[in-house]
Scaffold this active site. Structure first.
Site, mmCIF file in Angstrom:
data_model
loop_
_atom_site.group_PDB
_atom_site.id
_atom_site.type_symbol
_atom_site.label_atom_id
_atom_site.label_comp_id
_atom_site.label_asym_id
_atom_site.label_seq_id
_atom_site.Cartn_x
_atom_site.Cartn_y
_atom_site.Cartn_z
ATOM 1 N N SER A 33 11.530 0.057 8.114
ATOM 2 C CA SER A 33 10.954 -1.179 7.617
ATOM 3 C C SER A 33 12.054 -2.223 7.664
ATOM 4 O O SER A 33 13.217 -1.897 7.429
ATOM 5 C CB SER A 33 10.489 -0.957 6.169
ATOM 6 O OG SER A 33 9.390 -1.757 5.845
ATOM 7 N N ARG A 34 11.683 -3.476 7.949
ATOM 8 C CA ARG A 34 12.725 -4.489 8.083
ATOM 9 C C ARG A 34 13.405 -4.769 6.751
ATOM 10 O O ARG A 34 14.588 -5.033 6.685
ATOM 11 C CB ARG A 34 12.121 -5.783 8.656
ATOM 12 C CG ARG A 34 11.562 -5.586 10.065
ATOM 13 C CD ARG A 34 10.632 -6.717 10.415
ATOM 14 N NE ARG A 34 9.667 -6.936 9.341
ATOM 15 C CZ ARG A 34 8.876 -7.996 9.252
ATOM 16 N NH1 ARG A 34 8.917 -8.917 10.184
ATOM 17 N NH2 ARG A 34 8.047 -8.114 8.238
ATOM 18 N N ASP B 253 -10.742 -7.681 6.031
ATOM 19 C CA ASP B 253 -9.758 -6.674 5.622
ATOM 20 C C ASP B 253 -10.337 -5.810 4.487
ATOM 21 O O ASP B 253 -10.362 -4.590 4.611
ATOM 22 C CB ASP B 253 -8.417 -7.313 5.228
ATOM 23 C CG ASP B 253 -7.435 -6.262 4.726
ATOM 24 O OD1 ASP B 253 -6.800 -5.588 5.557
ATOM 25 O OD2 ASP B 253 -7.345 -6.069 3.491
ATOM 26 N N ILE C 241 0.825 -1.217 0.000
ATOM 27 C CA ILE C 241 0.000 0.000 0.000
ATOM 28 C C ILE C 241 0.860 1.269 0.000
ATOM 29 O O ILE C 241 0.462 2.296 -0.532
ATOM 30 C CB ILE C 241 -1.029 -0.017 1.165
ATOM 31 C CG1 ILE C 241 -2.095 1.049 0.945
ATOM 32 C CG2 ILE C 241 -0.362 0.169 2.519
ATOM 33 C CD1 ILE C 241 -2.890 0.902 -0.330
ATOM 34 N N LYS D 66 -5.722 1.557 7.728
ATOM 35 C CA LYS D 66 -6.871 0.786 8.187
ATOM 36 C C LYS D 66 -6.525 -0.698 8.209
ATOM 37 O O LYS D 66 -5.704 -1.123 7.404
ATOM 38 C CB LYS D 66 -8.115 1.053 7.326
ATOM 39 C CG LYS D 66 -7.922 0.834 5.829
ATOM 40 C CD LYS D 66 -8.014 -0.462 5.135
ATOM 41 C CE LYS D 66 -8.494 -1.733 5.545
ATOM 42 N NZ LYS D 66 -8.287 -2.783 4.466
HETATM 43 P P1 NAP Z 1 2.079 -5.827 3.145
HETATM 44 O O1 NAP Z 1 2.695 -5.309 1.896
HETATM 45 O O2 NAP Z 1 1.927 -7.309 3.292
HETATM 46 O O3 NAP Z 1 2.810 -5.304 4.453
HETATM 47 C C1 NAP Z 1 3.320 -4.003 4.575
HETATM 48 C C2 NAP Z 1 4.682 -4.054 5.217
HETATM 49 O O4 NAP Z 1 4.547 -4.311 6.601
HETATM 50 C C3 NAP Z 1 5.539 -5.199 4.709
HETATM 51 O O5 NAP Z 1 6.171 -4.887 3.491
HETATM 52 C C4 NAP Z 1 6.533 -5.409 5.843
HETATM 53 O O6 NAP Z 1 7.656 -4.555 5.664
HETATM 54 C C5 NAP Z 1 5.728 -4.964 7.059
HETATM 55 N N1 NAP Z 1 5.357 -6.170 7.791
HETATM 56 C C6 NAP Z 1 4.815 -7.311 7.296
HETATM 57 N N2 NAP Z 1 4.700 -8.226 8.269
HETATM 58 C C7 NAP Z 1 5.170 -7.638 9.382
HETATM 59 C C8 NAP Z 1 5.349 -8.079 10.703
HETATM 60 N N3 NAP Z 1 5.040 -9.331 11.058
HETATM 61 N N4 NAP Z 1 5.876 -7.211 11.600
HETATM 62 C C9 NAP Z 1 6.214 -5.980 11.253
HETATM 63 N N5 NAP Z 1 6.105 -5.506 9.978
HETATM 64 C C10 NAP Z 1 5.587 -6.333 9.070
HETATM 65 O O7 NAP Z 1 0.623 -5.214 3.371
HETATM 66 P P2 NAP Z 1 -0.152 -4.036 2.616
HETATM 67 O O8 NAP Z 1 -0.995 -4.640 1.578
HETATM 68 O O9 NAP Z 1 0.757 -2.930 2.290
HETATM 69 O O10 NAP Z 1 -1.136 -3.628 3.814
HETATM 70 C C11 NAP Z 1 -0.675 -2.965 4.968
HETATM 71 C C12 NAP Z 1 -1.855 -2.294 5.642
HETATM 72 O O11 NAP Z 1 -2.471 -1.407 4.692
HETATM 73 C C13 NAP Z 1 -2.953 -3.287 6.079
HETATM 74 O O12 NAP Z 1 -3.506 -2.891 7.295
HETATM 75 C C14 NAP Z 1 -3.980 -3.196 4.959
HETATM 76 O O13 NAP Z 1 -5.295 -3.470 5.406
HETATM 77 C C15 NAP Z 1 -3.846 -1.731 4.557
HETATM 78 N N6 NAP Z 1 -4.281 -1.481 3.179
HETATM 79 C C16 NAP Z 1 -3.833 -2.265 2.159
HETATM 80 C C17 NAP Z 1 -4.308 -2.040 0.873
HETATM 81 C C18 NAP Z 1 -3.851 -2.856 -0.311
HETATM 82 O O14 NAP Z 1 -4.381 -2.675 -1.418
HETATM 83 N N7 NAP Z 1 -2.865 -3.720 -0.190
HETATM 84 C C19 NAP Z 1 -5.233 -1.020 0.636
HETATM 85 C C20 NAP Z 1 -5.607 -0.204 1.690
HETATM 86 C C21 NAP Z 1 -5.126 -0.442 2.970
HETATM 87 P P3 NAP Z 1 9.116 -5.034 6.174
HETATM 88 O O15 NAP Z 1 9.236 -6.497 5.920
HETATM 89 O O16 NAP Z 1 10.057 -4.220 5.344
HETATM 90 O O17 NAP Z 1 9.154 -4.699 7.638
#
Ligand code: NAP
Length: 308
Positions: free
Chosen positions: A36-37, A168, A14, A90
């Site tokens: 970020s890790r 989600d 995101i 969110k």
């Molecule tokens: P993501 O790419 O899977 O995760 C975002 C980042 O969070 C990862 O790249 C990772 O970065 C870090 N992360 C993952 N697991 C973790 C853990 N166990 N502990 C700490 N950091 C961790 O997810 P995303 O799709 O961007 O979604 C993130 C948030 O945005 C969620 O709450 C989601 O509901 C919201 N969101 C997503 C979207 C969408 O379209 N994807 C849309 C609107 C809102 P590092 O490994 O570099 O730490």
């Protein structure tokens, strides 16, 4: 006013899709660092934890917390303790009580806490709200059905406890519902379907009503292949309203009445800047409350194991 020095925590999907372009287009913010890790952003100082980042760059004034919800609370506390304003992706947390705790801390620290609900800023949502307030709403149906393999490939956190599963995306529908209905609704029944190998549901049906008995039926399903649907349909005294494509388009009795380019994240950052300038917080827990109610009241069914 000088641009607010902003950092992003949790550089993933995101952030790349939405936060980076929205921040680049908003002169109220300058991206100062990331934590970020693994993820980094070209040309921006990168740290592997929020603690290391705030220690090294004490000038940071605000942070956007974009990691999965199970890990947001600890980062938010660190940021507020350090005197930063906080933007929560969110859902704002994994539980209601932890977000309430953050709200108390933000008030004590006189910092802005923003529980962002991006779907509320979809282009046709305000027009839908205005339409529903102009007549009587008889009933509402929500269809939020998408293919999890397409939208959330290999996202292990989303299937873990606190990851919310189909809620989600479903919480986006609830964030719109709670914004556009003229009166609040409450859950009366729910059925949640869990894959036998997962801790979060793949589908849910929810029944709500409001104090006047107006029914709202919602179906969330992650097993939808082919046409995806993110629709809210209302039968009203002024005709049938269809808010479709996640809030992008509005039609009344089949006639398109509103459609505009998508601007959800630019709007979120405008709102974040506005509440910081006004010294306010914006934390509406209504969508997360409905999800918590569904886990509290819902019957559970199990279905075949899900593998990405
Ligand atoms: P993501 O790419 O899977 O995760 C975002 C980042 O969070 C990862 O790249 C990772 O970065 C870090 N992360 C993952 N697991 C973790 C853990 N166990 N502990 C700490 N950091 C961790 O997810 P995303 O799709 O961007 O979604 C993130 C948030 O945005 C969620 O709450 C989601 O509901 C919201 N969101 C997503 C979207 C969408 O379209 N994807 C849309 C609107 C809102 P590092 O490994 O570099 O730490």
């Amino acid at each position: 006013m000088a641009a607010i020095r902003l950092a992003i925590v949790g550089v993933g999907k995101i952030v790349r899709d939405q936060h980076l372009p929205a921040i680049a287009g908003n002169p109220d913010f300058s991206l100062f660092a990331t934590a970020s890790r693994h993820g980094t952003v070209d040309g921006v100082p990168a740290y592997t934890s929020i603690e290391a980042m705030l220690e090294a760059v004490p000038e940071i004034e605000a942070v956007s917390l974009c990691m999965p919800p199970q890990y947001r609370y600890d980062a938010a506390r660190v940021a507020l303790d350090r005197g930063c304003h906080v933007f929560l992706e969110k859902p704002p947390g994994a539980t209601l009580s932890e977000v309430q705790d953050l709200t108390r801390l933000a008030t004590a620290k006189r910092r802005s806490l923003f529980a962002s609900w991006h779907s509320r800023y979809a282009p046709a949502v305000e027009a839908a709200r205005a339409f529903l307030s102009s007549g009587d709403v008889h009933s509402v149906r929500i269809n939020w059905k998408e293919d999890v393999r397409h939208w959330h490939p290999n996202q292990e956190w989303i299937w873990a406890a606190g990851g919310l599963g189909v809620f989600d995306p479903g919480i986006n529908a609830l964030s719109i519902m709670t914004h556009i209905l003229p009166r609040p609704a409450f859950l009366t029944a729910a059925e949640l379907t869990f894959p036998e190998n997962r801790d979060a549901p793949i589908a849910a049906t929810l029944s709500f009503r409001d104090h006047a008995g107006m029914p709202v039926e919602a179906e969330f399903d992650w097993r939808q292949t082919g046409k995806q649907s993110w629709d809210i349909i209302a039968a009203t005294s002024k005709g049938e309203m269809v808010l479709s494509e996640g809030g992008a388009k509005l039609a009344i009795d089949g006639k398109p009445v509103f459609s505009a380019p998508e601007q959800e994240y630019p709007e979120l950052y405008r709102r974040f800047a506005a509440i910081i300038k006004a010294g306010q917080s914006d934390v509406d827990l209504a969508p997360l409350t409905h999800v918590a109610d569904a886990f509290m009241l819902g019957k559970r069914k199990f279905t075949e194991a899900f593998h990405d």
